[in-house]
Design a protein around this motif. Sequence first.
Motif, short mmCIF file in Angstrom:
data_model
loop_
_atom_site.label_atom_id
_atom_site.label_comp_id
_atom_site.label_asym_id
_atom_site.label_seq_id
_atom_site.Cartn_x
_atom_site.Cartn_y
_atom_site.Cartn_z
N LEU A 224 11.56 -2.93 84.29
CA LEU A 224 12.17 -1.61 84.33
C LEU A 224 11.20 -0.64 83.66
N VAL A 225 10.89 0.47 84.34
CA VAL A 225 9.85 1.37 83.85
C VAL A 225 10.40 2.81 83.75
N ARG A 226 11.15 3.04 82.70
CA ARG A 226 11.59 4.38 82.34
C ARG A 226 11.70 4.44 80.82
N PRO A 227 10.58 4.17 80.15
CA PRO A 227 10.62 3.93 78.70
C PRO A 227 11.12 5.10 77.87
N ARG A 228 10.83 6.34 78.29
CA ARG A 228 11.26 7.49 77.47
C ARG A 228 12.78 7.61 77.41
N ALA A 229 13.46 7.02 78.38
CA ALA A 229 14.93 7.03 78.40
C ALA A 229 15.49 5.65 78.10
N HIS A 230 14.72 4.81 77.41
CA HIS A 230 15.14 3.44 77.11
C HIS A 230 15.58 2.71 78.38
N ASN A 231 14.90 3.04 79.49
CA ASN A 231 15.17 2.40 80.78
C ASN A 231 16.62 2.58 81.23
N GLY A 232 17.18 3.76 80.91
CA GLY A 232 18.52 4.08 81.36
C GLY A 232 18.61 4.10 82.87
N LEU A 233 19.78 3.76 83.38
CA LEU A 233 19.97 3.63 84.83
C LEU A 233 20.32 4.98 85.45
N ASP A 234 19.32 5.62 86.05
CA ASP A 234 19.59 6.78 86.89
C ASP A 234 19.57 6.31 88.34
N TRP A 235 19.71 7.24 89.28
CA TRP A 235 19.77 6.83 90.69
C TRP A 235 18.50 6.13 91.14
N ALA A 236 17.33 6.63 90.69
CA ALA A 236 16.07 6.02 91.09
C ALA A 236 15.94 4.60 90.54
N MET A 237 16.42 4.38 89.31
CA MET A 237 16.36 3.05 88.72
C MET A 237 17.28 2.08 89.48
N ILE A 238 18.47 2.56 89.82
CA ILE A 238 19.40 1.72 90.59
C ILE A 238 18.77 1.35 91.93
N ASP A 239 18.24 2.35 92.63
CA ASP A 239 17.63 2.08 93.94
C ASP A 239 16.43 1.14 93.79
N GLY A 240 15.65 1.34 92.72
CA GLY A 240 14.47 0.51 92.51
C GLY A 240 14.81 -0.94 92.24
N LEU A 241 15.85 -1.16 91.43
CA LEU A 241 16.26 -2.54 91.13
C LEU A 241 16.79 -3.24 92.37
N LEU A 242 17.58 -2.54 93.16
CA LEU A 242 18.11 -3.15 94.38
C LEU A 242 16.98 -3.47 95.36
#
Length: 265
Positions: free
Chosen positions: A24-42
């Motif tokens: 998971l690569v959103r370190p400034r937000a402690h890898n919080g789940l935004d829409w892009a993170m959700i889409d990326g993980l799926l």
Amino acid sequence: MAATERFHERVTLEIDHPVAEVRLVRPRAHNGLDWAMIDGLLAAQRRLAELDGLRAVVLAGEGDSFCAGLDMGAIMDQPARLPSLLEPDEAGINPVQRLALGWREAGVPVIAALHGHVYGGGLQIALGADIRVVHPEARLALLEIVWGIIPDMGISVTAGDIRGDVLRELAWTGRKVAGEEAVTLGLATRLADDPQRTARDIATAVAARSPRAVAAAGELFTLAPGMTPRERLALEARLQRGLLGGEEQREAVAARLAGRPPRFP
């Protein structure tokens, strides 16, 4: 040579056969789940399911935390997408549930490395892994209650081995627990000062074993809890019959007797 793929700028997949690492690569937000993170993980889960020759997966977060859970502010910025999170697919699994359950589609053991914040959806994603290595100073919590909602990322399936009273307390209060208590409560498997290195070591060790035996052991421990004692014993015998005398089992014996690493197809 390792190859790295990126999904929605939030998730990387490093493939170094036979082990892959999802980060998971959103370190400034402690890898919080935004829409892009959700889409990326799926997307990363779908990619893992396509890979041939894979034997283990490491799941980790970049920066100071594994995953701090839903970034509610970012999620609420697109209210029109909210209903889609709860729409089930043909298997009856909706997208947020697949964030945790989807790792099973890889068909190989998944080892999560937990550090820093492991909150809400982050903890539920981690519960979808087969093994969880946690830093002593990590903090784990089911924080959905502070937002007026419940844990719903497949936790009723993934937390089957955790006592019901433990889950109730954590879900009702949002209490944060440190790494050692997380192991005691069954939220994590073991402690490590360097969870990511330990997770990689476990993945490497698993990858060196007979893939058929690893898969059979996973099937046994997944199916047995819902069976009667007699059915469990029959399952053990059936799975063992599929291994004894097979190519991989013969190679495991030959390698052990010869004092060399086994060579599986």
